[in-house]
Enzyme design. Structure first.
Site, PDB file in Angstrom:
ATOM      1  N   ASP A 167       0.862  -1.174   0.000  1.00  0.00           N
ATOM      2  CA  ASP A 167       0.000   0.000   0.000  1.00  0.00           C
ATOM      3  C   ASP A 167       0.903   1.230   0.000  1.00  0.00           C
ATOM      4  O   ASP A 167       1.728   1.400   0.904  1.00  0.00           O
ATOM      5  CB  ASP A 167      -0.904  -0.020   1.237  1.00  0.00           C
ATOM      6  N   TYR A 190      -5.095  11.382  -3.388  1.00  0.00           N
ATOM      7  CA  TYR A 190      -5.537  12.656  -2.802  1.00  0.00           C
ATOM      8  C   TYR A 190      -4.656  13.111  -1.647  1.00  0.00           C
ATOM      9  O   TYR A 190      -4.911  14.139  -1.050  1.00  0.00           O
ATOM     10  CB  TYR A 190      -7.004  12.590  -2.358  1.00  0.00           C
TER      11      TYR A 190
HETATM   12  C1  LIG Z   1      -5.763   7.114   3.151  1.00  0.00           C
HETATM   13  C2  LIG Z   1      -5.652   5.649   3.159  1.00  0.00           C
HETATM   14  C3  LIG Z   1      -6.709   4.839   2.721  1.00  0.00           C
HETATM   15  C4  LIG Z   1      -8.027   5.458   2.316  1.00  0.00           C
HETATM   16  O1  LIG Z   1      -8.867   4.554   1.683  1.00  0.00           O
HETATM   17  P1  LIG Z   1     -10.122   5.106   0.858  1.00  0.00           P
HETATM   18  O2  LIG Z   1     -10.684   3.897   0.268  1.00  0.00           O
HETATM   19  O3  LIG Z   1      -9.593   6.096  -0.129  1.00  0.00           O
HETATM   20  O4  LIG Z   1     -11.053   5.784   1.806  1.00  0.00           O
HETATM   21  C5  LIG Z   1      -6.504   3.476   2.689  1.00  0.00           C
HETATM   22  N1  LIG Z   1      -5.336   2.925   3.092  1.00  0.00           N
HETATM   23  C6  LIG Z   1      -4.309   3.675   3.532  1.00  0.00           C
HETATM   24  C7  LIG Z   1      -3.027   3.047   3.944  1.00  0.00           C
HETATM   25  C8  LIG Z   1      -4.445   5.053   3.600  1.00  0.00           C
HETATM   26  O5  LIG Z   1      -3.441   5.804   4.040  1.00  0.00           O
END
Ligand SMILES: *Cc1c(COP(=O)(O)O)cnc(C)c1O
Length: 414
Positions: free
Chosen positions: A201, A224
């Site tokens: 991730d 974002y």
């Molecule tokens: C910001 C973030 C998300 C956000 O997930 P969304 O599906 O965009 O709400 C997920 N995983 C990590 C590690 C993040 O930092």
């Protein structure tokens, strides 16, 4: 003091990235250290959105899908993100959200390792990454999640059970709560040596420094945060070329079909990265994201990283010097190599401290149970901002502004 405000202003004057700040809208009197949560808007975003609404949508109506390239946005935008994460063309696709991307990557990985029934997930993963895997396991049946704590216990998790039972490992390159960064090459090699697939991730990596995704099997991330794509901007998925046609993911939507406009009754996956799309792209969100990627095309990522580590190191030094008596503990690694572009300190009254700080124009955020987070987006944060933020934090702590009643009540979004 180790450094004066004047020294910081001089560093800003000599900063090769200094002109990028002018390309963002930043409110006067605010030091915005939350670019790791929602990046600041590029000035060009507003005109880009207007252009898509007026020229493409109003001008071409449904014809925009062909004439304005809307249908291909997931792939064309993916190719623009690819260089930022060390990927090549045709390896990244954009759409949906990071949570959905987790399902795509994990479900595709599971199909590549039939017979292996274990997904290794980090207790420190961002909660939605964990929740989505938990939901997937519940729906599929027959799979099991094995939790690790960072990379502690990873070897044990990979070797445990009935021999080779781990299908894939899902970790965040940078921990959203501590700001610590894994050695991805080393961890990926360990995971792959055990026959498992590595999914990274990159939510807190993309746009913070040059990512090297190449050895990974899959990667996901949002646009974002440091990439400044705007609230709700679509996520990305990287799939190593060797896996693209060898697997399918769970969400077999029509845009990932081999012939979406043949309207066949049964699903057949497209060749290549396109099969990792699901459905109609959020065209307006892509417009803002692409306005930001116009900026990223001109950024030297080595220079970006050098500035990022200089900003975060300076903040650590200043806070430790100015706030020594007030019970702050550094959470993030002291080794710049081992952190992203964020610095965290723990404080037992972290929540009201952050509220008081925000009231004084320094915007960080708070992550339960006690972490004050400060993100440093190198395109628009200055050395003088770092200086002012540290001085203001010291003031809040010294004068105990945070004890005021109005800072104690938790707001919905922290
Ligand atoms: C910001 C973030 C998300 C956000 O997930 P969304 O599906 O965009 O709400 C997920 N995983 C990590 C590690 C993040 O930092």
């Amino acid at each position: 003091m180790t450094i004066s405000r004047k020294d910081c202003v001089a560093l800003d004057a000599a900063d090769p990235l200094r002109d990028f700040r002018d390309e963002f809208v930043l409110p006067e009197g605010t030091i915005y250290l939350v670019g790791n949560s929602l990046g600041a808007p590029p000035k060009a975003a507003s005109a880009a959105l207007t252009r898509v609404v007026e020229d493409e949508w109003a001008g071409r109506l449904v014809g925009g899908w062909n004439a304005a390239g809307w249908f291909d946005l997931p792939e064309t935008t993916g190719d623009r993100i690819a260089p930022l994460i060390g990927a090549g063309p045709g390896q990244v696709v954009v759409g949906d959200t990071t949570s959905i991307a987790v399902v795509k990557a994990v479900s595709a990985a599971l199909r590549l390792r039939p017979g292996r029934r274990v997904i290794v997930s980090d207790l420190a993963n961002f909660p939605t990454d964990r929740y989505m895997v938990q939901g997937l396991v519940k729906a599929l049946g027959g799979y099991e999640i094995r939790d690790v704590n960072g990379t502690d216990g990873l070897d044990e998790a990979l070797g445990r059970g009935s021999g080779d039972d781990v299908a894939c490992v899902l970790l965040s390159e940078v921990d959203y709560r501590t700001g610590d960064r894994h050695d991805t090459a080393e961890v990926t090699a360990r995971v792959q040596a055990a026959g498992a697939l590595m999914i990274w991730d990159l939510c807190h990596s993309a746009g913070a420094y040059q990512v090297d995704v190449a050895p990974a099997d899959f990667a996901i991330g949002c646009t974002y945060k440091y990439l400044n794509g705007g609230p709700g901007a679509p996520a990305f998925v990287y799939v190593h070329p060797r896996h693209q046609n060898a697997t399918e993911h769970l969400l077999s939507g029509w845009h990932g079909h081999a012939a979406p406009f043949a309207f066949e009754p049964d699903y057949r996956p497209a060749e290549g990265i396109r099969r990792f799309t699901v459905s109609t792209p959020h065209v307006l969100s892509f417009a803002a994201l692409n306005a930001s990627l116009d900026i990223w095309e001109r950024v030297d990522l080595a220079v970006l990283r050098a500035k990022s580590t200089a900003l975060t190191s300076l903040f650590i030094d200043l806070v430790e010097e100015l706030c020594a008596p007030y019970g702050l503990t550094l959470v993030t690694s002291r080794d710049p190599e081992r952190r992203g572009s964020q610095v965290c300190f723990a404080h037992p009254d972290g929540y009201p401290v952050m509220r008081a700080l925000i009231d004084r124009g320094v915007h960080g955020d708070f992550r339960a149970p006690d972490v004050l987070r400060f993100g440093f987006a190198p395109l628009y944060i200055r050395f003088a901002d770092v200086y002012d933020a540290a001085v203001t934090l010291a003031e809040v702590l010294e004068k105990e502004h945070w004890r005021e009643e109005r800072y104690q009540q938790r707001l919905t979004v922290t």
